[in-house]
Design a protein around this motif. Structure first.
Motif, PDB file in Angstrom:
ATOM      1  N   LEU A 143       0.833  -1.210   0.000  1.00 31.84           N
ATOM      2  CA  LEU A 143       0.000   0.000   0.000  1.00 31.84           C
ATOM      3  C   LEU A 143       0.868   1.261   0.000  1.00 31.84           C
ATOM      4  CD1 LEU A 143      -2.873   1.152   0.164  1.00 31.84           C
ATOM      5  CD2 LEU A 143      -2.622   1.103   2.658  1.00 31.84           C
ATOM      6  N   ILE A 144       1.874   1.279   0.873  1.00 33.95           N
ATOM      7  CA  ILE A 144       2.775   2.450   0.904  1.00 33.95           C
ATOM      8  C   ILE A 144       3.499   2.582  -0.435  1.00 33.95           C
ATOM      9  CG2 ILE A 144       4.876   3.386   1.972  1.00 33.95           C
ATOM     10  CD1 ILE A 144       3.916   2.142   4.623  1.00 33.95           C
ATOM     11  N   LYS A 154       2.439   1.645  -3.323  1.00 36.59           N
ATOM     12  CA  LYS A 154       1.493   2.152  -4.317  1.00 36.59           C
ATOM     13  C   LYS A 154       1.344   3.662  -4.187  1.00 36.59           C
ATOM     14  CE  LYS A 154      -3.181   1.492  -6.018  1.00 36.59           C
ATOM     15  NZ  LYS A 154      -4.453   0.779  -5.858  1.00 36.59           N
ATOM     16  N   TRP A 155       1.275   4.149  -2.950  1.00 33.06           N
ATOM     17  CA  TRP A 155       1.134   5.594  -2.720  1.00 33.06           C
ATOM     18  C   TRP A 155       2.366   6.350  -3.197  1.00 33.06           C
ATOM     19  CZ3 TRP A 155      -0.654   5.115   3.047  1.00 33.06           C
ATOM     20  CH2 TRP A 155      -2.009   4.754   3.090  1.00 33.06           C
ATOM     21  N   LEU A 156       3.550   5.727  -3.029  1.00 32.95           N
ATOM     22  CA  LEU A 156       4.790   6.404  -3.403  1.00 32.95           C
ATOM     23  C   LEU A 156       5.221   6.132  -4.842  1.00 32.95           C
ATOM     24  CD1 LEU A 156       6.847   5.852  -0.129  1.00 32.95           C
ATOM     25  CD2 LEU A 156       5.579   7.884  -0.830  1.00 32.95           C
ATOM     26  N   GLY A 157       4.545   5.226  -5.513  1.00 30.64           N
ATOM     27  CA  GLY A 157       4.839   5.004  -6.925  1.00 30.64           C
ATOM     28  C   GLY A 157       5.701   3.789  -7.210  1.00 30.64           C
ATOM     29  N   TYR A 165       9.649   0.895  -2.318  1.00 29.56           N
ATOM     30  CA  TYR A 165       9.692   1.968  -1.317  1.00 29.56           C
ATOM     31  C   TYR A 165       8.928   1.555  -0.062  1.00 29.56           C
ATOM     32  CZ  TYR A 165      11.312   5.311  -4.906  1.00 29.56           C
ATOM     33  OH  TYR A 165      12.010   5.978  -5.878  1.00 29.56           O
ATOM     34  N   GLY A 166       7.784   0.973  -0.247  1.00 26.48           N
ATOM     35  CA  GLY A 166       6.980   0.524   0.897  1.00 26.48           C
ATOM     36  C   GLY A 166       7.717  -0.525   1.719  1.00 26.48           C
TER      37      GLY A 166
END
Length: 114
Positions: A66-67, A69-72, A76-77
């Motif tokens: 999820l993180i 996805k939010w950061l692209g 990263y998540g």
């Protein structure tokens, strides 16, 4: 008939021997009971920890995705979640005596003295 002193002493020694044997057997049974109780408690705790660990892994994978996805980017998540657990690990390591050792000792001692 009156028993002689030697017969009384023999009876007393025999009774004392049986008492010592019974007391030894009782100690053995108590030791087995306590050992079994402690082992059972530890196995149950390990089972709950394993179930919790699996749940945390699944939850963390979802949070990391999820993180990401939010950061692209998905990785990263995973880096953020890994960093969080590194910090958490350092905090737990710093407080290991009060968080892990003392509660574990108290649990074992309470089970033994119960």
């Amino acid at each position: 008939m009156k028993e002689t002193i030697s017969e009384n002493i023999t009876t007393l020694v025999d009774d004392a021997g049986r008492y010592i044997e019974a007391k030894t057997e009782l100690w053995k049974l108590k030791a087995v009971d306590k050992t079994t109780e402690i082992a059972t408690a530890l196995i149950l705790k390990l089972l709950f920890i394993l179930i919790g660990f699996i749940a945390v892994i699944a939850l963390n994978t979802g949070i990391a995705l999820l993180i990401g996805k939010w950061l692209g980017e998905a990785y990263y998540g995973f880096f953020i979640v890994a960093g969080f657990y590194l910090l958490l690990g350092l905090v737990v390591y710093a407080a290991r005596d009060s968080l892990i050792k003392k509660p574990f000792y108290k649990t074992v001692i309470n089970k033994i003295l119960k």
